[in-house]
Design an enzyme around this catalytic site. Structure first.
Site, short mmCIF file in Angstrom:
data_model
loop_
_atom_site.label_atom_id
_atom_site.label_comp_id
_atom_site.label_asym_id
_atom_site.label_seq_id
_atom_site.Cartn_x
_atom_site.Cartn_y
_atom_site.Cartn_z
N TYR A 1 -18.47 30.92 -12.50
CA TYR A 1 -19.49 31.78 -11.92
C TYR A 1 -20.65 32.06 -12.86
CZ TYR A 1 -17.12 32.16 -7.56
OH TYR A 1 -16.58 31.84 -6.34
N ALA B 1 -11.57 25.22 -8.21
CA ALA B 1 -10.90 26.44 -8.67
C ALA B 1 -11.88 27.60 -8.60
CB ALA B 1 -10.40 26.26 -10.10
N LYS B 2 -11.41 28.74 -8.11
CA LYS B 2 -12.24 29.95 -8.11
C LYS B 2 -11.97 30.67 -9.43
CE LYS B 2 -13.58 33.81 -5.10
NZ LYS B 2 -14.96 33.37 -4.80
N ALA B 3 -12.64 30.18 -10.47
CA ALA B 3 -12.40 30.65 -11.83
C ALA B 3 -13.61 31.41 -12.35
CB ALA B 3 -12.10 29.46 -12.74
#
Length: 303
Positions: free
Chosen positions: A161, A155-157
């Site tokens: 990051y 998931a690009k959550a």
């Protein structure tokens, strides 16, 4: 930084400064957001967004993993991306759709409204104007990626990051252009916010999605373009020391594009500059935008 004039926020274009949220929004405290990074390029046929629909499909996939119900359709988010670029006079080259849990509750599992925005700005070359030509010096970070079944790397959550921030800030503090993270296994994962490709004897090698990395759309584009050009691509687990032993090394991503790595941990990689395979990949990728590489897959979506 020079901010653009307009932003798309919760269904409407508005002045940049008016796109606000409350300091007690869920996402600010718990990282409960999903987002995308998308490039817009000038082409012979006018401004075009690179793999707009593929990027925004991944936005919805990330939201599904984290149970974030985006209150707009894919077509509406695609339209918002086009609208905000046009509203800023086509003077920007980077898009950031983001969906996040807003104000409405204070517990981890609180049910809150979901806010959505699409911002755009002029990014230029993420790792510096000279990076694409001359390459960067990288280091292996002391920070590892999260272990399987802890945080979903697919998931690009926003919360994910924090890991990349630690890797990138450590690298900058030590005087390097970017950091490279290992997985919890001790094998290679990815850069702070980029995927990795190593070249051995003309063959591209890249770490698998099981190595706690985001399955990048630029990564997928490179694999596709390379194979269509007759280059072999292998997805495999790779140990740290192969960074020092490969003939060529580069990282890729929407922001970084195709950036050569000339040294790792002070050890020169190959000839210490972009090699022939890296240059070939750069030519194939950037050729999509100047017309020298045919867009066989409909990746360029007009603004």
């Amino acid at each position: 930084m020079q901010y653009p004039d307009r932003i798309w926020h919760n269904g409407a274009i508005k002045p940049w400064a008016e796109a606000t949220t409350h300091v007690m929004a869920h996402a600010l405290h718990y990282g409960s957001s999903v987002f995308e990074g998308i490039r817009c390029y000038d082409t012979a046929d006018g401004p075009a967004i690179f793999r707009l629909t593929d990027h925004n499909r991944r936005l919805y996939q990330s939201a599904k993993i984290h149970e974030i119900d985006i209150p707009y359709s894919l077509d509406e988010i695609n339209a918002a991306c086009r609208e905000v670029i046009a509203a800023n006079g086509h003077a920007t080259d980077y898009l950031r759709p983001v969906a996040f849990r807003g104000l409405g509750g204070f517990g981890l599992s609180a049910e809150t409204p979901v806010d959505v925005a699409v911002a755009t700005w002029k990014m230029g070359k993420y790792l510096g104007d000279e990076a694409l030509e001359n390459g960067i010096d990288a280091c292996v970070s002391s920070w590892q990626r999260f272990a399987p079944n802890t945080i979903p790397a697919g998931a690009k959550a926003g919360g994910n990051y924090l890991s990349g921030t630690l890797v990138a800030r450590e690298a900058r503090r030590l005087g390097f252009g970017e950091g490279i993270a290992l997985a919890s296994t001790g094998l290679l994962s990815e850069g702070a916010g980029e995927n990795l490709f190593l070249v051995f004897d003309g063959v591209l090698h890249t770490t698998p999605v099981s190595a706690a990395l985001l399955n990048g759309i630029t990564r997928n584009s490179i694999i596709t373009l390379a194979r269509e050009a007759g280059l072999d691509v292998v997805e495999r687990d790779l140990p740290r020391e192969y960074l020092y032993l490969c003939d060529e090394l580069f990282m890729c991503g929407t922001a970084a594009e195709i950036t050569p790595i000339r040294s790792v941990d002070g050890r020169q990689v190959g000839a210490g500059k972009a090699g022939p395979v890296t240059r070939r990949i750069q030519a194939l990728f950037f050729g999509l935008f100047d017309g020298s590489t045919p867009d066989r897959h409909g990746w360029l979506e007009a603004v």
